[in-house]
Design an enzyme around this catalytic site. Structure first.
Site, short mmCIF file in Angstrom:
data_model
loop_
_atom_site.label_atom_id
_atom_site.label_comp_id
_atom_site.label_asym_id
_atom_site.label_seq_id
_atom_site.Cartn_x
_atom_site.Cartn_y
_atom_site.Cartn_z
N SER A 1 0.83 -1.01 0.03
CA SER A 1 0.08 0.18 -0.02
C SER A 1 0.75 1.33 -0.05
CB SER A 1 -0.94 -0.07 1.25
OG SER A 1 -2.10 1.18 1.19
N THR A 2 0.78 2.10 1.18
CA THR A 2 1.52 3.26 1.01
C THR A 2 3.01 2.93 0.89
OG1 THR A 2 -0.20 4.20 2.41
CG2 THR A 2 1.86 5.66 2.38
N HIS B 1 -2.57 -0.84 -3.25
CA HIS B 1 -3.70 0.06 -3.03
C HIS B 1 -3.09 1.26 -3.78
CE1 HIS B 1 -4.57 -2.13 1.12
NE2 HIS B 1 -4.78 -3.01 -0.19
N MET C 1 -0.07 1.07 4.96
CA MET C 1 -1.00 1.51 6.42
C MET C 1 -1.95 0.47 6.48
SD MET C 1 -2.10 5.36 6.91
CE MET C 1 -0.36 6.07 6.55
N ASP D 1 -4.53 -4.63 5.94
CA ASP D 1 -4.84 -5.39 4.94
C ASP D 1 -3.73 -6.59 4.55
OD1 ASP D 1 -6.36 -6.56 2.73
OD2 ASP D 1 -5.49 -5.20 1.24
#
Length: 352
Positions: free
Chosen positions: A172-173, A199, A289, A292
């Site tokens: 993600s991030t 993401h 973050m 997930d």
């Protein structure tokens, strides 16, 4: 949270200032029209987060991002036109240079998508303002104040010795540069197909896949429903769609309900690999973050698959990998530079 807007279009600059003013948690630190102006004013304005246009006159958003990360590291959210190929490429390289996320440019307030875009911009600015960043970092050596990473974390149980058939990776991030590092460390002859969840806003997924295809040796494309997997190919979950491994090794792309607020969701991908590949699956959870992927990685480990989480010492945001570590879902916890060599070793296992 003080926001500095860097945007050369007066219309978009006014839209962004209105969007920021609507959120009581955000305060406008300044609105500037160029990278040069931002670099000259950043020490005085001292923003908590920067909204960065990528197509700036003079010094573009990519170079401005690089210079900010070298002189006064500040969380940067790239504001990009999702339909321009050149803008998408610059945006992805800005993420690699240290920007944290990319969101769509706002359009006229009369446009049907305005409210959704405005909400996403505010959400990303608030979230990213809280992410600690440091002076322009070589991937894998940032976070010097964190606990140093051992060569390998102790194992609670031995890894499987079954020859693998598929690799699933999620982030993600901070994901784009981490994925470029990990997948870029695999040779073009890597013997497994790679399924990938990142993401990112749906509008940017095609551009992200195209960018990644240009910086790694493997072939990268957006996954299609019913597609057969090929070794040495990377299949990226489409925007706002889950990616799963289905029966017979075919890919499934669906608009099922979000899981943990995410679609695509890493946990959906990992659980499908646990079901259909079992001990032949390899799962990797990188920077991001939230949580997930942690439960899905645990399912993979319980099914006999090999599992890896990124170590705190290299993760831009130690959220998703930390959740996996807390669940004992990762057989290995490795700093980023050690992930690709470990995957190459795992992929070379022969049938027992």
């Amino acid at each position: 949270m003080r926001v500095l807007v860097v945007e050369d279009s007066l219309v978009v600059r006014i839209l962004l200032t209105h969007i920021i003013a609507r959120d009581p948690r955000l305060e406008l630190a300044g609105a500037l029209e160029s990278g040069e102006a931002a670099l000259a004013a950043i020490e005085t304005l001292r923003p908590d987060v920067i909204s960065m246009d990528i197509r700036l006159p003079g010094i573009d958003g990519l170079e401005t991002t690089r210079r900010i990360m070298a002189t006064r590291p500040t969380p940067i959210v790239v504001i990009a036109d999702s339909v321009e190929d050149s803008s998408l490429k610059i945006s992805m390289n800005a993420l690699r240079a240290g920007a944290l996320s990319v969101v769509e440019k706002p359009v006229a307030t009369t446009n049907d998508g305005y409210e959704a875009v405005a909400g996403e911009i505010c959400t990303q600015l608030r979230i990213m303002a809280a992410v600690p960043v440091i002076r322009r970092r070589p991937i894998g050596s940032e976070w010097g104040a964190r606990r140093a990473a051992p060569a390998f974390e102790p194992l609670a149980s031995p890894e499987p010795d079954t020859a693998p058939s598929v690799l699933a990776v999620a982030a993600s991030t901070g994901g784009p540069p981490a994925l470029a590092k990990v997948i870029g460390g695999l040779t073009a002859e890597f013997p497994l197909p790679v399924l990938l969840v990142q993401h990112m806003g749906a509008a940017f997924m095609d551009g992200f896949a195209s960018w990644l295809d240009g910086v790694v040796p493997l072939s990268v494309s957006v996954a299609r429903d019913g597609q057969s997997m090929l070794a040495g190919h990377v299949y990226v979950a489409p925007g706002d769609r889950h990616l799963e491994l289905g029966p017979g090794g075919l890919l499934r792309v669906s608009d099922g309900a979000p899981v943990g607020g995410q679609r695509p969701a890493a946990t959906v991908l990992f659980r499908s690999v646990a079901r259909h590949a079992g001990p032949q699956g390899i799962g990797v959870l990188l920077t991001g973050m939230g949580e997930d992927g942690a439960q899905g990685l645990l399912d993979m480990r319980k099914s006999g698959g090999a599992t890896v989480a990124e170590h705190e010492s290299s993760a831009v945001v130690y959220g998703m990998p930390a959740a996996a570590v807390r669940l004992n879902a990762a057989a290995r916890v490795l700093p980023l530079e050690q992930v690709a060599p470990h995957l190459v070793r795992l992929a070379q296992r022969k049938p027992s």
